[in-house]
Design an enzyme around this catalytic site. Sequence first.
Site, short mmCIF file in Angstrom:
data_model
loop_
_atom_site.label_atom_id
_atom_site.label_comp_id
_atom_site.label_asym_id
_atom_site.label_seq_id
_atom_site.Cartn_x
_atom_site.Cartn_y
_atom_site.Cartn_z
N HIS A 133 0.87 -1.18 0.00
CA HIS A 133 0.00 0.00 0.00
C HIS A 133 0.91 1.24 0.00
O HIS A 133 2.02 1.19 0.53
CB HIS A 133 -0.83 -0.05 1.28
N ASP A 206 2.87 -4.52 8.10
CA ASP A 206 1.63 -3.78 7.89
C ASP A 206 0.49 -4.78 8.01
O ASP A 206 0.24 -5.58 7.11
CB ASP A 206 1.67 -3.13 6.50
N GLN A 209 -4.77 -5.36 6.82
CA GLN A 209 -5.77 -6.27 6.26
C GLN A 209 -5.76 -7.64 6.95
O GLN A 209 -6.41 -8.57 6.47
CB GLN A 209 -5.53 -6.47 4.76
N LYS A 232 -10.76 -1.37 9.96
CA LYS A 232 -10.78 -2.53 9.08
C LYS A 232 -11.09 -3.81 9.86
O LYS A 232 -11.09 -4.91 9.32
CB LYS A 232 -9.45 -2.66 8.34
N CYS A 370 -4.69 2.35 -3.78
CA CYS A 370 -3.45 2.86 -3.16
C CYS A 370 -2.28 1.90 -3.36
O CYS A 370 -1.41 1.75 -2.48
CB CYS A 370 -3.63 3.15 -1.66
N1 PLP Z 1 -2.01 -0.86 4.51
C1 PLP Z 1 -2.94 -1.61 3.88
C2 PLP Z 1 -2.58 -2.96 3.38
C3 PLP Z 1 -4.23 -1.09 3.70
O1 PLP Z 1 -5.14 -1.83 3.06
C4 PLP Z 1 -4.52 0.20 4.18
C5 PLP Z 1 -5.85 0.80 3.95
O2 PLP Z 1 -6.51 0.52 2.97
C6 PLP Z 1 -3.54 0.91 4.85
C7 PLP Z 1 -2.29 0.36 5.00
C8 PLP Z 1 -3.80 2.27 5.43
O3 PLP Z 1 -4.74 2.17 6.46
P1 PLP Z 1 -5.36 3.50 7.12
O4 PLP Z 1 -5.92 4.28 5.97
O5 PLP Z 1 -6.42 2.97 8.04
O6 PLP Z 1 -4.26 4.20 7.80
#
Ligand code: PLP
Length: 412
Positions: A133, A206, A209, A232, A370
């Site tokens: 991401h 990270d 998900q 999430k 993203c």
């Molecule tokens: N990392 C992953 C794999 C994600 O899917 C997301 C959000 O879609 C994020 C990071 C960022 O999360 P947040 O927008 O809640 O900070």
Amino acid sequence: MNDRGPDLTRAAALDLDAIRAQFPILAESIHGKRLAYLDNAATTQKPEAVLAALDDYYRHANANVHRAVHELAARATSRFESARDHIGAFFNTSREQIVFTRGTTESINLVARSYLQPLLQPGDEVLVTGMEHHSNIVPWQLVGAKTVAAPVLDDGSLDLKAWKAMLNPRTRLVAVVQVSNSLGTINPIAEMIAEAKARGIPVLIDGAQAIAHTKVDLSVLGADFYCCSAHKAYGPTGFGVLWARREHLEAMLPWQGGGDMIRTVSFDKSTWNEVPYKFEAGTPDISGAIGFAAALGWIDQLGLARIAAHEHELLAYGTEALKGVDGLRLIGTAANKAGILSFVLDQAHPHDVGAILDQEGVAVRTGHHCTMPLMERFGVSATVRASLAVYNSHDDIDQLAAALRKASRLLR
Ligand code: PLP
């Protein structure tokens, strides 16, 4: 789900009707149609248990935390800090290692500023993967690290051999997504952590998900940093956690200054509060913490093994259902995959597909999710993404497949 897939042996069936009844929003009618909410990787809906916890906090305990001696402040502080206890227990770690943030994005930025930046030498690298991401790419670039990405194979799995070969003496940090938001690929993080640690390289995971779909035990995982977002995992938006090894938290400097993060302040010099408070400047998202703890309690009650088994079955059902749609190409078919169906329809723009699905009551995400470098890897600018949560049913998948057949007729 774990590195090797869900443990189906411990999974008794879920009462799906009873689960769905706990999500009032699922009863919404969308353009006169039944709602099939399949945008869970963007954000999940919230159960009554979370709504009630937020409502009860604002009705009976709202005040600022840590700062006053009156009764409401005591209630707010006690609920806020007991949320930290619950969140720590959910991840099997100590409360001092749970830093409250605005979410995964802020957690990664905190590590980039407070941990990585002071260590960086010219030429130092952060090794990521081609399926990250943007929030696990851009923060490293912002602090001046060279961000190198291990390749993704045609089925959407990581080229682990290439990744291993890319670890080198300039690798200052390994940063990797546990479950890809665009493909659903589950990365073999246990193996990757062991490999990096054997070379003395710290690892950030990270987990955005992952936490709603698989058990994460931070005391055995072996990572240095773990980042996640409440929204999430059935919790409120704008709240999340950074977990880090205690020695890192002790050594890192605060990245934002303000109230609550200090021990003493004078015009010459200030000193910092203890961990984790030195990273929590300003009035925190009190209800966010309370809502997240309620969400994790709700997940615990259902049991992650049962949740994973249900989502795994639904993924198989959905994968089969999409095969019946003319011109549909799935992107991301790794053997070890979470509940995400990303695809394109021949000659149809994903946004047009999404608009037709919306008219049929089906909520999906369309775009690059993203993950622009990943889209480039697969030669597309965007995909349609249906992502699953525990309340999704065969009816949702059937509604998606019917709407896609309609889109395929209209757009191709
Ligand atoms: N990392 C992953 C794999 C994600 O899917 C997301 C959000 O879609 C994020 C990071 C960022 O999360 P947040 O927008 O809640 O900070």
